[in-house]
Design an enzyme around this catalytic site. Structure first.
Site, PDB file in Angstrom:
ATOM      1  CB  SER A 470      32.327  29.305  52.338  1.00  0.00           C
ATOM      2  OG  SER A 470      33.565  30.068  52.159  1.00  0.00           O
ATOM      3  CB  CYS A 702      32.337  35.566  49.267  1.00  0.00           C
ATOM      4  SG  CYS A 702      33.083  33.504  49.675  1.00  0.00           S
ATOM      5  CG  ASP A 748      36.145  32.955  52.220  1.00  0.00           C
ATOM      6  OD1 ASP A 748      37.102  32.496  51.649  1.00  0.00           O
ATOM      7  OD2 ASP A 748      35.117  32.291  52.789  1.00  0.00           O
ATOM      8  CD1 TRP A 750      37.749  30.088  44.210  1.00  0.00           C
ATOM      9  CD2 TRP A 750      36.756  30.631  46.235  1.00  0.00           C
ATOM     10  NE1 TRP A 750      36.217  30.088  44.034  1.00  0.00           N
ATOM     11  CE2 TRP A 750      35.827  30.481  45.127  1.00  0.00           C
ATOM     12  CE3 TRP A 750      36.531  31.267  47.527  1.00  0.00           C
ATOM     13  CZ2 TRP A 750      34.595  30.562  45.447  1.00  0.00           C
ATOM     14  CZ3 TRP A 750      35.113  31.367  47.892  1.00  0.00           C
ATOM     15  CH2 TRP A 750      34.091  31.113  46.863  1.00  0.00           C
TER      16      TRP A 750
END
Length: 751
Positions: A470, A702, A748, A750
């Site tokens: 990002s 995020c 966003d 992971w």
């Protein structure tokens, strides 16, 4: 009055582009005559004959028929993984049944003729789900066509009763819309009358995509054999590529790690940058403008802030976008692989090879050639990844000893043995080959050579892909630089019998590459064995005593000029965006490096605030809505990222930025548990719920998908359910779903 030569130059400037544009209509420069028809014997006749022979390039059914292909594998891929699985399916169709396939990017084809696919053929879809249940960019046109309620096919109908299809989805269960794209394709094709072969495959990247694929494919192929009436006899071990060593090529035509033909042209000529526009196929070697360590913990952990200069490149970005960083493999892994293949001498490692695909529709040459062996293993093949089970089973046939063959066969076919002895300690392919013959994994290497044909290595080792981060800046404040915030990945794996039950440290490929670049560009030496072990946070008794080192100079030394280091990058667009109006409330949740895009968000609003105040005076922000930022780290004096910047941003935004910070190693909840961002979110529920339900606030998450994002969504459901007078399970879940459906809850995250 203009001179005649000036008029002549002006005329050429105007006429030459026009002549080029209308070249097909001008016989004098080789175009076709208007009078020339299909039977005239002129250029038009030749052109149409060629079109008949070649067919419509967007007609995949015609291509299948002309190439005698029984299968077409379409991939929806953002990072290359779904394409890799499509290639694997195509190769298995060939080795199991002797069937040839097309491997296709759906963006390049039309799908109106799905109704003309012969019933003895099959269409495969290997598709990733991206973001919030979205298709990848290259699969979007296909999805738009297929999902159209009034879809009509080439024969005039809206049914696909002729079509047999296979679906394998790539997803992540920590996301709300797990494998949504694969499920939508499957359901829609079934709705249109098509017939699925076998079960729908679903791979979970959060756990083991590879194991999910292996567990699915065999039963699918059994059904495939039955439905299409083909017998499994196989074509055996069939080569995909022809590899030839060459000695007579001009040096400027040999790739040494350049990532595109334009990059080769630039480096071979000594130019400073590649030629042309920059994207994933032609990344820009961006100079490192600045870098610094963000953690203040004596090097026990590392978090790098690095700034890439894109001045003059034409590259642009927006807040929330991602930057793809192209790492190389570390020196140790390159040397390890070259030793195993008998290519370690200077003469052999720098030998040049050309590679030709024996079936371009099935197996594309995955990197540019001609290239040296060293460049291929350093820049093009992902030899730093954990060895896959299927690869080990395949390479067992080339084992130099019977004992090594037995070990590779066991690891390749026994899932429990593979997990305990290969996947658990995160062994790379070359390390597994060393371990199988009993060689030491530590340099200097004296590895037993393996007689693996080089073309087979190209087939089984995937292409080295960029890693995405990002962007942690705003182009409105920093139009010529791209900022990245990266925690350096290094962790200890469980003991393994393969490593004699000693501890082992694993170092992430890309983040340690960035750490190397950061230290080199700031003038610090990369730590080596015997130096400052406490700085690395690695105890003396581990089996890997040093962090990876990389050849940062890059191809032909192009990435280091006058002590300025360059890194190949490109920008990937994102939908992770602020609302356009600053009067819409914003709630951002991003612990750790999850704060990276929100630094860009805040900078974006700071730039807007400066303009507004300059134009309308000090009260220009009076009607702006609040921006909440929930951030978390361990300790206030160790890993509080950008600690010195936030007060300045709060001041510039006149109190509209409201930052809430959780220090998990310092703060405690009333019950004694650690404080995390989701706890702070719950503490502010009386203010946040009305902003979401009444003021149409946007919520952004995020960071870690596995626990943080899930916990945050649970708190949101609980908060909104209570505000609606109901429960988290019913009213709360409904409100969270509405937020996602309306793109007001964006993630966003992971694993």
């Amino acid at each position: 009055m203009p001179a005649p030569i000036d008029l002549f130059i002006l005329a050429l400037t105007i006429l030459l582009p026009l002549a080029w544009y209308f070249r097909d209509s001008l016989p004098i420069i080789g175009g076709r005559s208007k009078a020339g028809g299909a039977g005239s014997g002129g250029a038009a006749g030749i052109g149409k004959k060629g079109a008949v022979e070649e067919g419509d390039p967007r007609d995949f059914v015609g291509k299948m028929e002309r190439g005698k292909k029984r299968c077409a594998m379409f991939y929806g891929s953002q990072t290359g993984t779904a394409e890799e699985y499509a290639l694997r399916l195509a190769k298995e169709a060939k080795t199991r049944f002797g069937l040839s396939s097309l491997v296709c990017d759906p963006e390049e084809y039309d799908f109106a003729n799905l109704d003309t696919v012969p019933s003895d053929c099959a269409i495969f879809f290997s598709v990733a789900t991206y973001g919030e249940g979205e298709p990848t960019d290259n699969a979007q046109p296909f999805m738009d066509f297929l999902m159209d309620p009034s879809v009509e096919f080439s024969m005039g109908g809206s049914t696909l009763e002729n079509l047999h299809y296979v679906v394998f989805g790539l997803g992540n269960k920590t996301y709300a819309y797990y494998n949504e794209v694969a499920r939508k394709i499957d359901n829609r094709l079934a709705e249109l009358g098509a017939k699925r072969i076998g079960e729908r495959g679903e791979g979970d990247d959060d756990k083991s995509m590879e194991e999910d694929y292996l567990g699915w494919k065999d039963s699918m192929w059994e059904k495939f054999s039955e439905v299409l009436g083909v017998e499994e006899g196989g074509a055996g071990d069939v080569a995909d590529f022809a590899v030839t060593e060459v000695t007579t090529l001009p040096a400027e035509k040999v790739y040494h790690g350049e990532l595109s033909p334009r990059a080769l042209l630039a480096t071979a000529s000594g130019a400073s940058t590649p030629i042309g526009s920059y994207d994933a196929k032609n990344p820009y070697p961006a100079p490192v403008l600045a870098s610094k360590e963000l953690f203040t913990v004596g090097g026990e952990r590392n978090c790098v802030h690095i700034e890439f200069d894109v001045t003059g490149s034409g590259m642009t970005y927006q807040h929330g976008d991602h930057v793809g960083v192209w790492p190389s493999n570390p020196d140790t892994e390159v040397d390890r692989m070259l030793h195993i293949l008998g290519l370690a001498s200077d003469e052999r490692r720098h030998a040049v090879v050309t590679i030709e695909s024996l079936d371009p529709a099935l197996a594309k040459v995955p990197f540019p050639t001609p290239a040296t062996y060293d460049a291929i293993f350093r820049h093009y093949l992902d030899i730093s990844a954990v060895a896959s089970r299927q690869t080990l089973a395949f390479l067992a046939r080339y084992a130099p000893t019977e004992e090594a063959r037995e070990k590779l066969t066991r690891w390749g076919t026994n899932r429990d043995a593979y997990v305990a002895e290969v996947d658990g300690p995160c062994l790379k392919l070359a390390e597994v080959l060393q371990a199988a013959v009993g060689d030491s994994l530590e340099p200097p290497f004296s590895s037993t050579p393996w007689p693996i044909p080089f073309d087979r290595m190209i087939s089984v080792v995937p292409r080295l892909q960029p890693r995405y981060y990002s962007i942690s800046s705003s182009s409105k404040l920093h139009p010529s630089t791209i900022h990245v915030t990266a925690v350096v990945l290094k962790y200890q794996t469980p003991p393994s019998s393969v490593l004699k039950h000693e501890p082992r440290w694993v170092f992430g490929l890309s983040t340690n590459f960035i750490l190397n670049v950061s230290r080199a560009s700031s003038g610090a030496n990369t730590p080596v064995e015997g130096q400052a072990q406490s700085t690395l946070g690695v105890p003396q008794n581990v089996t890997m005593h040093k962090t990876p080192q990389y050849r940062l100079a890059g191809p032909r030394g192009h990435y280091v000029r006058e002590n300025v280091y360059r890194v190949p990058i490109h920008v990937r667009r994102s939908t992770f965006r602020l609302p356009t109006s600053p009067k819409v409330p914003v709630i951002m949740i991003g612990p750790g490096t999850g704060v990276a895009p929100f630094r860009g968000f805040v900078q974006e609003r700071v730039a807007l605030a400066r303009k507004a105040i300059e134009k309308n005076g000090p009260d220009a922000l009076a009607e702006w809505a609040p921006m909440y930022l929930f951030y978390g780290c361990r300790k206030s004096n160790e890993d509080f990222l950008y600690k010195d910047e936030w007060p300045t941003y709060e001041q510039e935004l006149k109190g509209k930025l409201r930052m809430k910070v959780a220090f998990s190693r310092e703060d405690r909840n009333a019950d004694g548990s650690k404080v995390y961002v989701q706890d702070l979110l719950w503490n502010e529920r009386d203010d946040l719920a009305p902003l979401i339900l009444e003021k149409r606030a946007y919520v952004y998450i995020c960071g870690d998908a596995k626990s943080m994002a899930k916990s945050v969504e649970e708190k949101l459901a609980r908060m909104l359910g209570a505000a609606k007078g109901g429960s988290a399970e019913v009213e709360g879940a409904k409100e969270v779903k509405l937020l996602k459906d309306r793109n007001r809850l964006l993630s966003d995250v992971w694993s």
